[in-house]
Design a protein around this motif. Sequence first.
Motif, short mmCIF file in Angstrom:
data_model
loop_
_atom_site.label_atom_id
_atom_site.label_comp_id
_atom_site.label_asym_id
_atom_site.label_seq_id
_atom_site.Cartn_x
_atom_site.Cartn_y
_atom_site.Cartn_z
N ASN A 4 -1.58 -0.01 -9.74
CA ASN A 4 -1.51 -0.49 -8.35
C ASN A 4 -0.89 -1.88 -8.28
O ASN A 4 -0.08 -2.15 -7.40
CB ASN A 4 -2.91 -0.54 -7.72
CG ASN A 4 -3.39 0.82 -7.28
OD1 ASN A 4 -2.61 1.70 -6.95
ND2 ASN A 4 -4.70 1.00 -7.28
N ASN A 5 -1.28 -2.74 -9.20
CA ASN A 5 -0.78 -4.11 -9.20
C ASN A 5 0.74 -4.12 -9.40
O ASN A 5 1.46 -4.81 -8.69
CB ASN A 5 -1.44 -4.93 -10.30
CG ASN A 5 -2.95 -5.03 -10.12
OD1 ASN A 5 -3.56 -4.17 -9.49
ND2 ASN A 5 -3.55 -6.05 -10.67
N ALA A 9 3.43 -5.20 -6.62
CA ALA A 9 4.29 -6.34 -6.95
C ALA A 9 5.76 -5.94 -6.78
O ALA A 9 6.55 -6.70 -6.20
CB ALA A 9 4.03 -6.82 -8.37
N ALA A 10 6.13 -4.75 -7.22
CA ALA A 10 7.51 -4.29 -7.07
C ALA A 10 7.85 -4.12 -5.58
O ALA A 10 8.96 -4.48 -5.15
CB ALA A 10 7.70 -2.96 -7.81
N LEU A 11 6.91 -3.62 -4.81
CA LEU A 11 7.12 -3.45 -3.37
C LEU A 11 7.31 -4.81 -2.69
O LEU A 11 8.22 -4.98 -1.88
CB LEU A 11 5.90 -2.73 -2.79
CG LEU A 11 6.04 -1.91 -1.53
CD1 LEU A 11 7.11 -0.85 -1.66
CD2 LEU A 11 4.72 -1.24 -1.20
N LYS A 43 -6.08 -9.91 -13.48
CA LYS A 43 -6.66 -9.27 -14.67
C LYS A 43 -7.32 -7.93 -14.37
O LYS A 43 -7.66 -7.19 -15.27
CB LYS A 43 -7.69 -10.20 -15.32
CG LYS A 43 -7.13 -11.53 -15.76
CD LYS A 43 -6.37 -11.38 -17.06
CE LYS A 43 -5.93 -12.73 -17.57
NZ LYS A 43 -4.51 -12.84 -17.75
N GLU A 44 -7.53 -7.63 -13.09
CA GLU A 44 -8.17 -6.37 -12.72
C GLU A 44 -7.34 -5.65 -11.68
O GLU A 44 -6.43 -6.23 -11.08
CB GLU A 44 -9.59 -6.62 -12.21
CG GLU A 44 -9.66 -7.47 -10.96
CD GLU A 44 -11.08 -7.76 -10.51
OE1 GLU A 44 -11.90 -6.82 -10.46
OE2 GLU A 44 -11.36 -8.92 -10.21
N ASP A 45 -7.65 -4.39 -11.46
CA ASP A 45 -6.92 -3.60 -10.47
C ASP A 45 -7.17 -4.18 -9.09
O ASP A 45 -8.31 -4.47 -8.72
CB ASP A 45 -7.36 -2.14 -10.54
CG ASP A 45 -6.45 -1.24 -9.74
OD1 ASP A 45 -6.25 -1.49 -8.53
OD2 ASP A 45 -5.92 -0.27 -10.33
N ILE A 69 -1.74 -5.02 1.62
CA ILE A 69 -2.28 -4.45 0.38
C ILE A 69 -3.26 -3.33 0.72
O ILE A 69 -3.20 -2.25 0.11
CB ILE A 69 -2.96 -5.55 -0.47
CG1 ILE A 69 -1.90 -6.52 -1.01
CG2 ILE A 69 -3.76 -4.93 -1.61
CD1 ILE A 69 -2.47 -7.78 -1.65
N GLU A 70 -4.13 -3.57 1.69
CA GLU A 70 -5.08 -2.53 2.10
C GLU A 70 -4.35 -1.29 2.64
O GLU A 70 -4.72 -0.16 2.33
CB GLU A 70 -6.05 -3.08 3.14
CG GLU A 70 -7.04 -4.07 2.54
CD GLU A 70 -7.84 -4.85 3.58
OE1 GLU A 70 -7.58 -4.70 4.80
OE2 GLU A 70 -8.72 -5.62 3.17
N GLU A 71 -3.29 -1.53 3.41
CA GLU A 71 -2.49 -0.42 3.93
C GLU A 71 -1.89 0.38 2.77
O GLU A 71 -1.90 1.61 2.77
CB GLU A 71 -1.38 -0.95 4.84
CG GLU A 71 -0.48 0.13 5.40
CD GLU A 71 0.68 -0.42 6.23
OE1 GLU A 71 1.51 0.40 6.64
OE2 GLU A 71 0.76 -1.65 6.47
#
Length: 156
Positions: A4-5, A9-11, A43-45, A69-71
């Motif tokens: 997810n991270n 980040a790419a998005l 360090k975490e998802d 991010i929530e979306e």
Amino acid sequence: MQDNNQRLAALFRSMADLLSAQRANPYRVRAYRRAADALLALKEDVAAVAQRQGLEEIDGIGEDLSKKIEEFLETGTIRAYEELKTPLPAEVKNWATLPGLSDSLVTYLYFRLGIRTLKDLEQLIQSHLLRTLPSFAGSEDRLLQAVQQRMQNHEP
């Protein structure tokens, strides 16, 4: 590293690049890039952070970005990103052939100023606001004549 991270980040980086191409506010562009860096350093998802309502505790993530991010976590995409990816209509893209207009200026006029038709463009030129844009290097008179000629010929 959490999937997810990396995807987020790419998005965010892609959004920053698209906004930069549209000459959006540089602070906004930088905010997306900072958020991408922060997500990669996490360090975490990010889903776990969101679950405990801790997104805004991440350096560089404010209310607006936490909502995006929530979306993403709920839908797998961000609506604002999909809108940014929307290409210019062909008839608008063709304006770059008019004297004094470039691809990037046409993109700016369309997305940032809401100029959608040749009539809109004509009104902008007649208001003399176009000359205040640093990327406009042409003659307002020549551009106005070219726009009016296209409108008479019913060209896009």
